[in-house]
Every structure is written in C-alpha cells, then in structure tokens.
Design an enzyme around this catalytic site. Sequence first.
Site, PDB file in Angstrom:
ATOM      1  N   ALA A  28      -2.819  82.398 112.603  1.00 43.98           N
ATOM      2  CA  ALA A  28      -3.439  83.516 113.313  1.00 43.98           C
ATOM      3  C   ALA A  28      -3.781  83.094 114.732  1.00 43.98           C
ATOM      4  CB  ALA A  28      -4.702  83.976 112.588  1.00 43.98           C
TER       5      ALA A  28
ATOM      6  N   SER B  70      -8.997  84.485 120.127  1.00 46.38           N
ATOM      7  CA  SER B  70      -9.063  84.838 121.539  1.00 46.38           C
ATOM      8  C   SER B  70      -8.996  83.606 122.432  1.00 46.38           C
ATOM      9  CB  SER B  70     -10.311  85.649 121.827  1.00 46.38           C
ATOM     10  OG  SER B  70     -11.433  85.072 121.215  1.00 46.38           O
TER      11      SER B  70
ATOM     12  N   GLN C 225      -6.234  79.155 118.484  1.00 51.72           N
ATOM     13  CA  GLN C 225      -5.457  79.607 117.328  1.00 51.72           C
ATOM     14  C   GLN C 225      -5.996  78.974 116.053  1.00 51.72           C
ATOM     15  OE1 GLN C 225      -1.847  78.392 119.164  1.00 51.72           O
ATOM     16  NE2 GLN C 225      -1.708  76.465 118.040  1.00 51.72           N
ATOM     17  N   VAL C 226      -5.597  79.555 114.926  1.00 57.84           N
ATOM     18  CA  VAL C 226      -6.150  79.115 113.651  1.00 57.84           C
ATOM     19  C   VAL C 226      -5.036  78.555 112.767  1.00 57.84           C
ATOM     20  CG1 VAL C 226      -7.706  79.753 111.777  1.00 57.84           C
ATOM     21  CG2 VAL C 226      -7.728  81.075 113.897  1.00 57.84           C
TER      22      VAL C 226
ATOM     23  N   LYS D 281      -9.878  76.299 113.423  1.00 59.08           N
ATOM     24  CA  LYS D 281      -9.699  77.024 114.681  1.00 59.08           C
ATOM     25  C   LYS D 281      -9.726  76.008 115.816  1.00 59.08           C
ATOM     26  CE  LYS D 281     -12.644  80.515 116.315  1.00 59.08           C
ATOM     27  NZ  LYS D 281     -13.099  81.924 116.258  1.00 59.08           N
TER      28      LYS D 281
ATOM     29  N   ASP E 243     -18.033  91.949 116.694  1.00 57.78           N
ATOM     30  CA  ASP E 243     -16.717  92.508 116.952  1.00 57.78           C
ATOM     31  C   ASP E 243     -16.163  93.275 115.750  1.00 57.78           C
ATOM     32  OD1 ASP E 243     -14.227  93.015 117.866  1.00 57.78           O
ATOM     33  OD2 ASP E 243     -13.588  90.927 118.011  1.00 57.78           O
TER      34      ASP E 243
END
Lengths: 447, 224
Positions: free
Chosen positions: A131, A134, A137-138, A152, A283
């Site tokens: 994934a 912002s 990346q993970v 992450k 969020d």
Amino acid sequence: MVNKEKPRGRIGRGLRIGKLGLALTGSYLGYQLQNLFLGEQERPERRKSFNRKAARQIRVELESLKGPAMKVGQILSTQFHLMPEETLSELAKLQMRAPGMHPSLARAQFKASFGRFPEQVFRALDAEPFAAASLGQVHRAVTREGQEVAVKIQYPAIRKAIEDDFKLLRSAALPARLAGHATESMIAEIERGMLEETDYVNEGRNIELFRKQLQPLDYVRVPTVHWNLSTDRILTMSFISGEPLPDFLTNREPSQEMRNRIGVQLVELFHLQIHRLHTLHADPHPGNYLIEANGTIGLVDFGCVKKFSAGFIEIMQAFEERVWLRGEQQCQRMARLIWGPGILVKPRLAREHLKHAIAFYEMLFPGLTGSRAVVDFGDTKILKTMFRILNENLRNKTVNPEFAFYARAEMGLYNLLHLLRARIDTSAILAKFESNRGAAVHNGEPA
Amino acid sequence: MTITRKKKARRASPRAAKPGRRAQNKERTRKEILKAALELFSKKGFFRTTTRQISNRARIAEGTLFNYFETKEDLALYFFEQELAGLTDWYQSQTKLDRAPLAEKLFAIIHRHLERITPYEEFIGAVYLRALQPVSKLNLLSLEAHELNVRYLRFIQEVLREAEEAGEIPKVGDFGAYAFGLFHLAIITYWLQDISPGKENTLALLDRSLKIAQSILKRGTWEW
Ligand SMILES: Nc1ncnc2c1ncn2[C@@H]1O[C@H](COP(=O)(O)OP(=O)(O)OP(=O)(O)O)[C@@H](O)[C@H]1O
C-alpha cells in the site's frame, strides 16, 4: 502526462506555481458558481465541461508539485464553499503522495533510520509495498517471532522537503486567488500538522491511545505497535486484515443487512469519539477502514488525530440538548459558540444560520421530531442537501474552526454511509450516547 | 543481462589472474597492511597516522612496508582498487537487480559503495583533499588513478549498456559512464557533509536525481 517528474528545486517549482497562476487567472477565474452541490440537470452542460477542463488542469499542475502546495490544494478542496463542484472533485483526487521507493531505496531508508537492514531484524519483509502512504509506503513482513506485521517506511528527508516547500509557499509565489484564501495562520497550521504527521512515534502513541479507548467497541480492530521495530520514520504494527471499504463493497457485494450493520458501527464509532473521547481519528478516507467478511472494522492511519477543546464540546452538548427549544437566549448562545460573538450584531443572519444548523440536525436525526426514524444514506438527494446546508453554515468566515473541522469529518462519515447505501436509525444510536454517558456501548444492531 | 555476468573473468585485476604462491603471499600481506592502516585511520585519522604505526600494527618492519606501498597515497589507491573489486563482485551477485530499472541499479551501486566506506568516512574525506593536489597520485591525472578510473568506467559502461540494449535508455555511449562517474563523485562529496540522521538527505538526493536523469534520458529532452 499527469505523472510528470517533480520539478527540481525552488526555481522549477516557482515556475510551476506561476503556470498554475496562469491557469487560474486564465480560464478559471471569473467563474464564481454559487451553489455547489446542484444536480447535473440544473447547470448548463457546456459551462460544466469548461470548468472541468480548467479543474483538471489545476489538478495536473498541483500534482506535479507533489508537495505542500498540493496539500494546500487538498485542504482548499475541503473549503467547498470557495470553489465550484468540478474543481472540488478534481482537487479531491489529489493526495499528498511521496514518491514511491524501489526495493533498494526502501531497504536503504530502513537502515538509515533503524540502524540495521530489514533482513537483519525481520524473518521476512516483502521487497514491494502493498500500500502507498502519504509520506511513504507500507510493506508486509513477518517478525522473528512469526508475527504478521505492516511496516510503514517513510520516504527519506520528507521533513526537510516540507520545511523547504513551506518557505517557498510563504515567499508569496502562490497565485493571488489561492493565497487570498490561504492565510498565514492557515498555512502555519497546515505546516504544523504535516510536520506532526512525519513523526511516526507520535502516530504510534495515537494508535495505542485509540486501541485502549475503542476497546468497548468489540467490532473495531486497532493495530498494536511493535516499538522495538519502530522509529520516528518507521512504524511497525500488527497486520490488520480486511479489505478497504470500497473494495469490500465491489468484491463481496454485501447484503443490505450487512451494509446497515457496518453503517451503524461506523456511526457508533464516530459518536464514541466525539462524545466520549473528544478526539477524532481525523481522516475519514474510505481506504482507512478495513472491513472483514463478518463486518468488523479494522482502523488504520492515526497520523493526524484531532483533540477537541472544551469550547467545541459545549457546542456538541448544545446540539444534543437541542437548546434551541429553550428560547431565544439559548439560541443566541449557540450561535455565538459556533460563529463567534460578532454574529450577534447581525441577528437576522444568526437566525438564518441557526435555522440551517437545526434543519441539518433534524434531518440527520429524524427520529427526534418525526415518525420516520431511519435515514437512507443511499439517497443522493439527502446527501446533497446535507452538503449544501453544511456549506452554507461554514461559509461565514468567523465560524469556529473546530466546528468546521468536525463538520468536514462528519461529511466524510456520511460519504462512507452513502457508499454503503446504509439505512440507519441514527436517533437510536444518538440516544445510547445521551442517556448513558460514560458507559460502554455494545455491538448495536439498528433498533 | 548476461553481458556483465559473462565478463566477470575479464574484469578481475591482472594480478589476481594466475596467482602463484609468492604472489598470493604478497597479496595477503598487502591486505593485512591495508587492514591495519584502515583501523588506524578510523581511530586517529589519515593525516596523523604514521607509517611506523602502520607497520607496527601489521607486524612488519617499517622498511618492508615501503616495499609494498611507497606512500600513504599508494595505500589509498590500493584501498580504492579493493573497493571497486568488492563493488563489482557484489553487483554480480545481486540477481535481484537483474530486472530492476536502471535508476535502481545505479542507486544500489552507489548506496552499496557508501555502505562499504562508511567506517572510513574521515579517511575518504582526507583522501579527497589530497586528490585535489595536482602532484598527488590520487589525482585523476596520475596514471595510477587513471587506470583505476578506467576500470570503474568500464564497469558502469556495462551496466548502462544493459539498459541501452533493453531499450530502457537511448544510446549514451562512453559519455554516460563519464557523466555517472562525476555524479558518483558529487554524491560522495555531498554524503561526506551530510549531517542528517542516517544521512537520509543523501538517499533522497540520490533517488530523485537518478529518477530525473533517467526520465530525461528516456524522453530525450530537458523540458520538465
Ligand atoms: N496495520 C496495518 N495493517 C494492514 N494494512 C495497513 C496497516 N497500516 C496501514 N495499512 C494500509 O496502508 C495504507 C496506508 O497507510 P496509512 O493510512 O497509515 O498511511 P498514511 O500515510 O496515513 O496514508 P493516507 O494519508 O493516504 O491514509 C492504509 O490505507 C492501509 O490500506
């Protein structure tokens, strides 16, 4: 051509912003469309496509900046009273995205921050991320002890990039149209928030806080933090299973009952945060809700958590107690809380605003006043009306910023419910929180 | 893909080509001296380390030391030679990089290099200063350094050729290797002065400039 390379350095970026300014003053400015969330048929198609083209151009320009200017664009897009609908939907596609890291860079950055290479501390770590985040990346990984984790990894030197970009932003290179709305205090607030998000230790603490406080909701899953495998740039946490909400919907085609159940849970989760924790997992991006086949909700992304002040909580209580039923004085108090003391100089405007706020509240909780209790969030008309009212209420510049923030998060929630096409007895959920302050809520089916 | 791997034999230094017993012993002593010297450099610094200290540590007579390395500069050259050989061998072994884009391959090469020289940062810095002097053997105008440089350029050239043949970039010829060599040097200079945590600023600079360079090459224009 959207994914052009990022212009290097300030000069390049200055040029970009200059071009953006042109885009804005050229085809785009001069259009001041008032009612945002009007239906398609209510607006001439020709004007619409003209706007859409300008909007796309702005998005492409901003996207090539890939930095805070983009974030500002994103935030402006939440100021939905400032821009026409087409611009908004284009801007909403913007995500502050750090460039991707190839396996060699991800590994190098892990070492730079952690002091050792991933293969020296994990049993296995996927070279490719599963994934995007912002700021990085993970990656999936397995610890030496055999635990499944999500790691992450932040793109190198993001903090510096943000600080540099804000220097540029402050040097007034923004087109007047944007700059006019992005006041210094707003820019400072955005910068502070972004820098805070670069600190994964802070995010780890947020995760632990929420994990503890959301315990009463047995259908919510929050990761645990592996502190021994984390730094301020690397966050290792337990892997949360499930599919992002939109994928879940397309892949599983869940029944109406299941969609209602998830909807109820989301609403409860929201109210628990507002009423009990006085803190909001900021969020409400659909990708941050990972849904399991049984409908439980995995919650990720605690980089930006908002803690509400006593003043804001007073507003919420005033709504809950429906103080407007108690006469003019209470109405004035409420208007003052939301729009500041200045609003009382304009009693007519205050009444108008308040009328909208109340209408909104009653629309959201029809069970409080009418016979029908269930809200059908699948109904586009309801959603549009809600957006329109909210938009009118936030339009006043003196609006309490926390209230504005809350309202936007709330719209994020209703957007999720809309995706779910959930039918929910909202009043019943609200009642749980009113009648039973401080007590645990149980996995609730719609009453 | 196969080009670099096939050329392994040719790339190895001539000295190591057919080592007799004596040559082997000699090479071993050289390595021991280098090891002793590097330990001292990282403890005391390049300039403050004396040849006597080096020979003591390597357990040889000071006179013998001069048979192997006339000056500290010769030692530094030998160090670079070893580094380059280590780097190219490492690159051969990285099958994971086979299918990586050029920008990643070049990133990996420089990063590996930086990782290897990290313990000797001060030494490298000192050598840099030294290399700027025209009479120094480390200066690229010296034949010794030149030889080493050519070996390096050939290595890079092969990496670039793979990308050319795969259609990843247009033909860049020798110029590409030269340009990358300068870039490599610039990155090391930046890295030496980088005080960010974990020297992450260098990583970001390296990544972004390589990606930009690759995209410029690909599009054949300097326009953004
Ligand atoms: N613990 C986890 N288990 C499983 N997936 C995760 C986990 N943490 C993050 N993810 C996945 O990675 C994505 C990005 O992570 P996260 O939201 O934390 O990053 P972010 O930087 O805040 O990005 P954004 O602002 O885009 O949401 C999430 O949307 C989710 O799909």
